[in-house]
Design a protein around this motif. Structure first.
Motif, mmCIF file in Angstrom:
data_model
loop_
_atom_site.group_PDB
_atom_site.id
_atom_site.type_symbol
_atom_site.label_atom_id
_atom_site.label_comp_id
_atom_site.label_asym_id
_atom_site.label_seq_id
_atom_site.Cartn_x
_atom_site.Cartn_y
_atom_site.Cartn_z
ATOM 1 N N THR A 4 0.848 -1.182 0.000
ATOM 2 C CA THR A 4 0.000 0.000 0.000
ATOM 3 C C THR A 4 0.885 1.232 0.000
ATOM 4 O O THR A 4 1.800 1.340 0.813
ATOM 5 N N ILE A 5 0.628 2.135 -0.902
ATOM 6 C CA ILE A 5 1.392 3.370 -0.982
ATOM 7 C C ILE A 5 0.428 4.528 -0.743
ATOM 8 O O ILE A 5 -0.601 4.625 -1.395
ATOM 9 N N ALA A 6 0.783 5.339 0.223
ATOM 10 C CA ALA A 6 -0.032 6.521 0.506
ATOM 11 C C ALA A 6 0.711 7.746 0.005
ATOM 12 O O ALA A 6 1.897 7.899 0.259
ATOM 13 N N ALA A 7 0.014 8.582 -0.714
ATOM 14 C CA ALA A 7 0.631 9.807 -1.228
ATOM 15 C C ALA A 7 -0.360 10.944 -1.071
ATOM 16 O O ALA A 7 -1.563 10.728 -1.012
ATOM 17 N N LYS A 19 4.334 30.249 10.945
ATOM 18 C CA LYS A 19 4.749 29.494 12.129
ATOM 19 C C LYS A 19 5.244 28.126 11.679
ATOM 20 O O LYS A 19 4.945 27.678 10.580
ATOM 21 N N VAL A 20 5.991 27.464 12.539
ATOM 22 C CA VAL A 20 6.522 26.143 12.217
ATOM 23 C C VAL A 20 5.375 25.134 12.219
ATOM 24 O O VAL A 20 4.606 25.050 13.181
ATOM 25 N N SER A 21 5.252 24.412 11.112
ATOM 26 C CA SER A 21 4.248 23.353 11.003
ATOM 27 C C SER A 21 4.807 22.273 10.088
ATOM 28 O O SER A 21 5.880 22.437 9.512
ATOM 29 N N ILE A 22 4.063 21.187 9.945
ATOM 30 C CA ILE A 22 4.532 20.112 9.080
ATOM 31 C C ILE A 22 4.717 20.653 7.665
ATOM 32 O O ILE A 22 3.949 21.501 7.212
ATOM 33 N N LEU A 23 5.771 20.219 7.021
ATOM 34 C CA LEU A 23 6.199 20.580 5.671
ATOM 35 C C LEU A 23 6.916 21.921 5.575
ATOM 36 O O LEU A 23 7.381 22.287 4.501
ATOM 37 N N THR A 24 7.053 22.652 6.664
ATOM 38 C CA THR A 24 7.841 23.881 6.586
ATOM 39 C C THR A 24 9.320 23.552 6.741
ATOM 40 O O THR A 24 9.696 22.541 7.327
ATOM 41 N N ARG A 25 10.152 24.418 6.189
ATOM 42 C CA ARG A 25 11.612 24.326 6.338
ATOM 43 C C ARG A 25 11.995 25.437 7.311
ATOM 44 O O ARG A 25 11.594 26.582 7.138
ATOM 45 N N VAL A 26 12.760 25.066 8.332
ATOM 46 C CA VAL A 26 13.055 25.987 9.424
ATOM 47 C C VAL A 26 14.561 26.162 9.576
ATOM 48 O O VAL A 26 15.295 25.178 9.707
ATOM 49 N N SER A 43 6.484 14.019 8.095
ATOM 50 C CA SER A 43 5.851 12.911 8.816
ATOM 51 C C SER A 43 6.925 11.917 9.255
ATOM 52 O O SER A 43 8.054 11.944 8.757
ATOM 53 N N GLU A 44 6.546 11.038 10.168
ATOM 54 C CA GLU A 44 7.507 10.039 10.656
ATOM 55 C C GLU A 44 8.077 9.209 9.519
ATOM 56 O O GLU A 44 9.266 8.894 9.508
ATOM 57 N N LYS A 45 7.247 8.846 8.551
ATOM 58 C CA LYS A 45 7.687 7.981 7.451
ATOM 59 C C LYS A 45 8.682 8.672 6.526
ATOM 60 O O LYS A 45 9.468 8.023 5.862
ATOM 61 N N GLU A 46 8.647 9.989 6.475
ATOM 62 C CA GLU A 46 9.529 10.739 5.573
ATOM 63 C C GLU A 46 10.823 11.199 6.238
ATOM 64 O O GLU A 46 11.709 11.717 5.574
ATOM 65 N N GLY A 52 18.184 16.301 6.281
ATOM 66 C CA GLY A 52 17.675 17.448 7.018
ATOM 67 C C GLY A 52 16.178 17.389 7.259
ATOM 68 O O GLY A 52 15.547 18.413 7.527
ATOM 69 N N LYS A 53 15.598 16.197 7.159
ATOM 70 C CA LYS A 53 14.158 16.027 7.359
ATOM 71 C C LYS A 53 13.931 15.385 8.723
ATOM 72 O O LYS A 53 14.372 14.256 8.952
ATOM 73 N N ILE A 54 13.258 16.129 9.620
ATOM 74 C CA ILE A 54 12.990 15.576 10.948
ATOM 75 C C ILE A 54 11.490 15.381 11.138
ATOM 76 O O ILE A 54 10.674 16.130 10.617
ATOM 77 N N SER A 55 11.175 14.354 11.899
ATOM 78 C CA SER A 55 9.779 13.998 12.129
ATOM 79 C C SER A 55 9.085 15.018 13.015
ATOM 80 O O SER A 55 9.655 15.531 13.976
ATOM 81 N N VAL A 56 7.839 15.270 12.687
ATOM 82 C CA VAL A 56 7.001 16.165 13.475
ATOM 83 C C VAL A 56 6.824 15.603 14.893
ATOM 84 O O VAL A 56 6.537 16.349 15.820
#
Length: 91
Positions: A4-7, A19-26, A43-46, A52-56
């Motif tokens: 299963t692939i979720a996109a 403000k800082v939220s998911i998908l923003t670059r800080v 997200s955790e999966k990404e 430089g990608k950290i989980s929310v």
């Protein structure tokens, strides 16, 4: 085994960069050593620290959520406490 692939498709214009939220670059300054770092909140999966990608849901991700430029975030990590100043929020 079925796979299963979720996109999701996200319009960059719909991402709130006030403000800082998911998908923003800080862009942050680590106040302990004055070094600058840039993370993208994902997200955790990404999550992929090498990219430089950290989980929310990570300690740093949680500590940064909702912060605005100029705010200081105190983040408790296994190694102790870190202090970051939010310098810039983008996409």
């Amino acid at each position: 085994f079925p796979v299963t692939i979720a996109a999701r498709i996200v319009d960059e214009n719909s991402i709130d960069t006030s403000k800082v939220s998911i998908l923003t670059r800080v862009r942050l300054t680590n106040l302990g050593n004055q070094k600058e770092v840039t993370y993208q909140i994902v997200s955790e999966k990404e999550a992929d620290l090498k990219q430089g990608k950290i989980s929310v849901t990570s300690p740093i991700g949680k500590g940064l959520l909702g912060k605005i430029v100029g705010d200081t975030a105190e983040v408790v990590v296994p190694a102790g406490k870190l202090m970051f100043r939010v310098e810039e929020i983008g996409i």
